[in-house]
Design a protein around this motif. Sequence first.
Motif, PDB file in Angstrom:
ATOM      1  N   TYR A 143      -9.223   6.752  -0.581  1.00  0.00           N
ATOM      2  CA  TYR A 143      -8.914   5.512  -1.283  1.00  0.00           C
ATOM      3  C   TYR A 143      -7.529   5.041  -0.881  1.00  0.00           C
ATOM      4  O   TYR A 143      -6.730   5.802  -0.332  1.00  0.00           O
ATOM      5  N   ASP A 144      -7.260   3.774  -1.136  1.00  0.00           N
ATOM      6  CA  ASP A 144      -5.912   3.235  -0.999  1.00  0.00           C
ATOM      7  C   ASP A 144      -5.232   3.265  -2.361  1.00  0.00           C
ATOM      8  O   ASP A 144      -5.880   3.114  -3.398  1.00  0.00           O
ATOM      9  N   GLU A 195      -0.321   4.526  -0.451  1.00  0.00           N
ATOM     10  CA  GLU A 195      -1.052   5.554   0.289  1.00  0.00           C
ATOM     11  C   GLU A 195      -2.263   4.899   0.945  1.00  0.00           C
ATOM     12  O   GLU A 195      -2.977   4.129   0.300  1.00  0.00           O
ATOM     13  N   HIS A 196      -2.506   5.205   2.209  1.00  0.00           N
ATOM     14  CA  HIS A 196      -3.608   4.613   2.945  1.00  0.00           C
ATOM     15  C   HIS A 196      -4.836   5.529   2.941  1.00  0.00           C
ATOM     16  O   HIS A 196      -4.720   6.745   3.118  1.00  0.00           O
ATOM     17  N   LYS A 197      -5.988   4.912   2.767  1.00  0.00           N
ATOM     18  CA  LYS A 197      -7.240   5.642   2.912  1.00  0.00           C
ATOM     19  C   LYS A 197      -7.333   6.207   4.326  1.00  0.00           C
ATOM     20  O   LYS A 197      -6.988   5.544   5.307  1.00  0.00           O
ATOM     21  N   ILE A 215       0.854  -1.190   0.000  1.00  0.00           N
ATOM     22  CA  ILE A 215       0.000   0.000   0.000  1.00  0.00           C
ATOM     23  C   ILE A 215       0.888   1.237   0.000  1.00  0.00           C
ATOM     24  O   ILE A 215       1.675   1.445   0.927  1.00  0.00           O
ATOM     25  N   ARG A 241      -7.139  11.119   2.221  1.00  0.00           N
ATOM     26  CA  ARG A 241      -7.428  10.373   1.001  1.00  0.00           C
ATOM     27  C   ARG A 241      -8.631   9.457   1.232  1.00  0.00           C
ATOM     28  O   ARG A 241      -8.784   8.855   2.298  1.00  0.00           O
ATOM     29  N   VAL A 251      -2.277   1.164  -4.261  1.00  0.00           N
ATOM     30  CA  VAL A 251      -1.572  -0.102  -4.069  1.00  0.00           C
ATOM     31  C   VAL A 251      -0.735  -0.431  -5.301  1.00  0.00           C
ATOM     32  O   VAL A 251      -1.193  -0.253  -6.438  1.00  0.00           O
ATOM     33  N   SER A 294      -7.983   1.958  -5.111  1.00  0.00           N
ATOM     34  CA  SER A 294      -9.085   1.094  -4.717  1.00  0.00           C
ATOM     35  C   SER A 294      -9.712   1.550  -3.414  1.00  0.00           C
ATOM     36  O   SER A 294      -9.114   2.315  -2.646  1.00  0.00           O
ATOM     37  N   VAL A 295     -10.920   1.067  -3.174  1.00  0.00           N
ATOM     38  CA  VAL A 295     -11.636   1.343  -1.930  1.00  0.00           C
ATOM     39  C   VAL A 295     -12.127   0.019  -1.360  1.00  0.00           C
ATOM     40  O   VAL A 295     -12.264  -0.969  -2.079  1.00  0.00           O
TER      41      VAL A 295
END
Length: 224
Positions: free
Chosen positions: A94-95, A41-43, A39, A92, A97, A61-62
């Motif tokens: 969303y993630d 960037e993390h949601k 990952i 954010r 990945v 993605s979510v």
Amino acid sequence: MNIVQMLQTHAAWFDLLDADQQARVVQGTTVATIPAGTIIEHKGVVADAWIGVLDGLIKVSVGNAEGKLASLTGVPGGGWIGEGSLLKHEARKYDVVALRQSTIARLRGDQFYWLLDTSIPFNRYLLHQLNERVAQFIGKAEHDRLLAPEARVARCLAELFNPLLYPSDSMRLEITQEEIGYLARISRQRTNQALRALEDAGLLKVEYGAVQVLDLEGLKAYGL
């Protein structure tokens, strides 16, 4: 390849800047190699950088508490994402990945805001990118509801060759059938069948771990 060469090759906006702005960008950018499945960037985390894909393939993605996941889009080399969260100073939604090992650039948020304040060409570039991104997601929402799997795969691949979002001189993309399935949200078996249909239609050529697009406009129009 040093960071200046990387940005010249994989950031279409970099050459729009003057020498001082380019120097500031280089100082404010870090580059890292990210393993597949990581990952980036993390949601829920407040955005503090603009994310560029210098090499590889990532997905946005979510998911929910039940573990259900939905891929919103894929981003190949040359794509930059996350400007919306930066512009709104928000977390954010969303993630991000890495679908495969990828080389990722991060332009610090303060440098991003400085470019907005000092570069009209950069602002124009960003405006065009945001407009194209909105059109992409509107189209995706329509296609997911109305199109058969073959046409969904066709649109998924066409999106990855968008000249404004992901500028590239090549019509060949390193991407596996499994990765296409993730992005198109269909099974690997159905993805294989769809790719065969598109290949039979003369729109693309399936290679080992890659796809060579032969007719981009045909992919965009497939199934209409």
